[in-house]
Write an enzyme that holds these catalytic residues in place. Sequence first.
Site, PDB file in Angstrom:
ATOM      1  N   LYS A 293      -2.797   5.333 -13.214  1.00  0.00           N
ATOM      2  CA  LYS A 293      -2.416   4.310 -12.164  1.00  0.00           C
ATOM      3  C   LYS A 293      -2.867   3.264 -12.673  1.00  0.00           C
ATOM      4  O   LYS A 293      -4.103   2.981 -12.595  1.00  0.00           O
ATOM      5  CB  LYS A 293      -2.694   4.790 -10.762  1.00  0.00           C
ATOM      6  CG  LYS A 293      -2.371   3.725  -9.853  1.00  0.00           C
ATOM      7  CD  LYS A 293      -2.597   4.046  -8.399  1.00  0.00           C
ATOM      8  CE  LYS A 293      -2.313   3.049  -7.343  1.00  0.00           C
ATOM      9  NZ  LYS A 293      -2.738   3.192  -6.075  1.00  0.00           N
TER      10      LYS A 293
ATOM     11  N   ASP B  75      -3.647  -4.204  -5.635  1.00  0.00           N
ATOM     12  CA  ASP B  75      -3.072  -3.558  -4.602  1.00  0.00           C
ATOM     13  C   ASP B  75      -3.413  -4.415  -3.283  1.00  0.00           C
ATOM     14  O   ASP B  75      -4.276  -4.092  -2.444  1.00  0.00           O
ATOM     15  CB  ASP B  75      -3.343  -2.049  -4.477  1.00  0.00           C
ATOM     16  CG  ASP B  75      -2.493  -1.454  -3.352  1.00  0.00           C
ATOM     17  OD1 ASP B  75      -1.380  -2.091  -3.000  1.00  0.00           O
ATOM     18  OD2 ASP B  75      -2.756  -0.524  -3.080  1.00  0.00           O
TER      19      ASP B  75
ATOM     20  N   LYS C 202      -2.160  -4.982   3.502  1.00  0.00           N
ATOM     21  CA  LYS C 202      -3.617  -4.059   3.894  1.00  0.00           C
ATOM     22  C   LYS C 202      -4.321  -5.342   4.612  1.00  0.00           C
ATOM     23  O   LYS C 202      -4.104  -6.462   4.569  1.00  0.00           O
ATOM     24  CB  LYS C 202      -4.402  -4.129   2.634  1.00  0.00           C
ATOM     25  CG  LYS C 202      -3.850  -2.703   1.716  1.00  0.00           C
ATOM     26  CD  LYS C 202      -4.842  -2.440   0.719  1.00  0.00           C
ATOM     27  CE  LYS C 202      -4.424  -1.152  -0.168  1.00  0.00           C
ATOM     28  NZ  LYS C 202      -4.222   0.107   0.468  1.00  0.00           N
TER      29      LYS C 202
ATOM     30  N   GLU D  97       2.326   2.730  -3.183  1.00  0.00           N
ATOM     31  CA  GLU D  97       3.002   2.115  -4.584  1.00  0.00           C
ATOM     32  C   GLU D  97       2.612   2.917  -5.799  1.00  0.00           C
ATOM     33  O   GLU D  97       3.356   3.075  -6.640  1.00  0.00           O
ATOM     34  CB  GLU D  97       2.631   0.586  -4.728  1.00  0.00           C
ATOM     35  CG  GLU D  97       1.346   0.181  -5.440  1.00  0.00           C
ATOM     36  CD  GLU D  97       0.195   0.824  -4.632  1.00  0.00           C
ATOM     37  OE1 GLU D  97       0.198   0.859  -3.467  1.00  0.00           O
ATOM     38  OE2 GLU D  97      -1.081   1.109  -5.211  1.00  0.00           O
TER      39      GLU D  97
ATOM     40  N   ARG E 156       2.371   5.948  -6.359  1.00  0.00           N
ATOM     41  CA  ARG E 156       3.328   7.248  -6.667  1.00  0.00           C
ATOM     42  C   ARG E 156       4.297   6.768  -7.293  1.00  0.00           C
ATOM     43  O   ARG E 156       5.076   7.426  -7.992  1.00  0.00           O
ATOM     44  CB  ARG E 156       3.232   7.952  -5.302  1.00  0.00           C
ATOM     45  CG  ARG E 156       3.943   7.268  -4.202  1.00  0.00           C
ATOM     46  CD  ARG E 156       3.822   8.052  -2.816  1.00  0.00           C
ATOM     47  NE  ARG E 156       2.442   7.688  -2.415  1.00  0.00           N
ATOM     48  CZ  ARG E 156       2.162   8.466  -1.206  1.00  0.00           C
ATOM     49  NH1 ARG E 156       2.727   8.940  -0.392  1.00  0.00           N
ATOM     50  NH2 ARG E 156       0.683   8.061  -0.715  1.00  0.00           N
TER      51      ARG E 156
HETATM   52  N1  BES Z   1      -4.792   2.264  -3.767  1.00  0.00           N
HETATM   53  C1  BES Z   1      -4.492   2.620  -2.609  1.00  0.00           C
HETATM   54  C2  BES Z   1      -5.500   3.697  -2.137  1.00  0.00           C
HETATM   55  C3  BES Z   1      -7.087   3.669  -2.111  1.00  0.00           C
HETATM   56  C4  BES Z   1      -7.427   3.415  -1.236  1.00  0.00           C
HETATM   57  C5  BES Z   1      -7.791   3.568  -3.286  1.00  0.00           C
HETATM   58  C6  BES Z   1      -9.076   3.200  -0.895  1.00  0.00           C
HETATM   59  C7  BES Z   1      -9.050   3.260  -3.372  1.00  0.00           C
HETATM   60  C8  BES Z   1      -9.513   3.070  -2.104  1.00  0.00           C
HETATM   61  C9  BES Z   1      -3.213   3.058  -2.385  1.00  0.00           C
HETATM   62  O1  BES Z   1      -2.092   2.250  -3.036  1.00  0.00           O
HETATM   63  C10 BES Z   1      -2.929   3.101  -1.016  1.00  0.00           C
HETATM   64  O2  BES Z   1      -2.638   2.057  -0.353  1.00  0.00           O
HETATM   65  N2  BES Z   1      -2.443   4.169  -0.308  1.00  0.00           N
HETATM   66  C11 BES Z   1      -2.182   4.251   0.963  1.00  0.00           C
HETATM   67  C12 BES Z   1      -1.033   5.044   1.253  1.00  0.00           C
HETATM   68  C13 BES Z   1      -0.571   5.281   2.631  1.00  0.00           C
HETATM   69  C14 BES Z   1       0.436   4.084   2.842  1.00  0.00           C
HETATM   70  C15 BES Z   1       0.181   6.461   2.617  1.00  0.00           C
HETATM   71  C16 BES Z   1      -3.320   4.506   1.724  1.00  0.00           C
HETATM   72  O3  BES Z   1      -4.104   5.526   1.381  1.00  0.00           O
HETATM   73  O4  BES Z   1      -3.707   4.210   2.659  1.00  0.00           O
HETATM   74 ZN    ZN Z   2      -2.650   1.396  -4.598  1.00  0.00          ZN
HETATM   75 MN    MN Z   3      -1.389   0.752  -1.795  1.00  0.00          MN
END
Ligand code: BES
Ligand code: ZN
Ligand code: MN
Length: 495
Positions: A261, A266, A273, A345, A347
């Site tokens: 990835k 992000d 976020k 994003e 996935r």
């Molecule tokens: N890049 C994040 C996941 C992440 C979170 C990596 C904390 C490192 C530290 C990923 O893209 C994300 O935002 N995931 C969301 C998914 C949700 C919207 C289903 C998450 O984990 O909140």
């Molecule tokens: Zn991410």
């Molecule tokens: Mn994300």
Amino acid sequence: MTSISVSSSSAATVKADALVIGVVKGPKGLVLAPGSDDVAKAFGKGLLPALTGLGATGKADEVTRVATLGATKAAVVVAVGLGNQAKAYDAEVLRRAAGSAVRALAGTTSVALALPTGDAASLRAIAEGSLLGAYAFTTYRTTSLADHKAPVAALTVITGLGRDAKPVVRRAEVVAAAVKLARDLVNTPPSDLHPIELAAVAADTAQRVGLTVEVLDEKALKKGAFGGILGVGQGSANPPRLVHLSHKGKGAKTKVALVGKGITFDSGGISIKPAAGMEDMKSDMGGAAAVIATMSAVAELGLAIDVEAWVPMAENMPSGTAIRPSDVLTMRGGTKVEVNNTDAEGRLILGDAIARACEDSPDYVLDAATLTGAQLVALGARTSAVMSNDDGFREQVVSAAGVAGEAMWGMPLPADLRSALDSEVADMVNTGPRDGGMLTAGLFLKEFVADGVKWSHLDIAGPAYNTGAPYGYTHTGGTGAAVRTFVQLLEELAG
Ligand code: BES
Ligand code: ZN
Ligand code: MN
């Protein structure tokens, strides 16, 4: 880069500014670890009382310094704790101890290590740990540079393993250089590492080590119908990329695809976020960094296995051109995905890349991704999750991680959670409920794996980026998570 050499000379007379020895917790107090005999002799029985007097207990990673005042050629002895006394010391204990000692010795030019190197695994761990400990990311320091001690420049590992030592240390050098590359990439600010620049680093690396490289730009991505990568990338002024690196092993019998990835930042996109902690999302290309770094090691070690890397790269930003919640994307291969959360994003870009990787019918597909916050909830910041469509392969990955000294734990992909991804309008939504969030992310990816391909997914969200204090050979910031496991596993699969 820090240099490393092996020596069979006595620790008492080896040429170095500082000398590292091991100490352990014995039943009756502090005990010197194997490897330190010559140093102890040079002190004439005074070493152990001195260390005890300085407060050394032998606790793992505890570092105690003693001035040698001429007793040894090195001016300083550094005793590092290895924990409880044992017949043999666990490789990861040695790796961390070497890392802690070398990290504490930043500012020293040359360091010799006289730790227990009874076998090749111990030597490998000490070489890796010391090299990984000798790291600093200083690209963006100017006025503050002088306030930070430089990493140790030259390491000497003292060992009685003789000619067997050389290849072990050479492998450690290659692996440590790969981990350093991954750490540097993660630490680089996203303003200097958009998809274009990340792809350029991948291409430069490929050229340096002799890998074939192909970079798909937005035009090629459109032509190839990579709707996930394009969709995530469309909100950013910085266009997405898909990098394909290829290693053809001599006499290879097995073909593996690696996918990582590469979200260079992000923000969450329209499903933005919160501000707190958003800066950590520069690490969201940790999987891509691990795959690029692993490929460099695979080439340099000349592994007898075919490895194809597919690395999708995009910046997830909110804007007037960004994908919206409820948009539907057509992925590579035709699956239509309703985006119910633009922050899921990873996935989307991985689904495209996994589908593409499977088109070449590899025996195995491995992906590494900072995919879910749920990974941190489930396993904490230091243990990666391994999910798979094959129980045996998952166990093989977890076991390779154990040998490499990376904490990983197997997690299920429960079939009954799959319905959480059903969509009212399309084939799937990209986001399931909060509960089991790491597993539904894995189940989403599984949809893009071709039948007959063994696949394992590593969620390295926590382990890729250390937001806390340094420990062992792990510094704050990018860690290079998954690189050592991937190299170990690929060596095993190469046979
Ligand atoms: N890049 C994040 C996941 C992440 C979170 C990596 C904390 C490192 C530290 C990923 O893209 C994300 O935002 N995931 C969301 C998914 C949700 C919207 C289903 C998450 O984990 O909140
Ligand atoms: Zn991410
Ligand atoms: Mn994300």
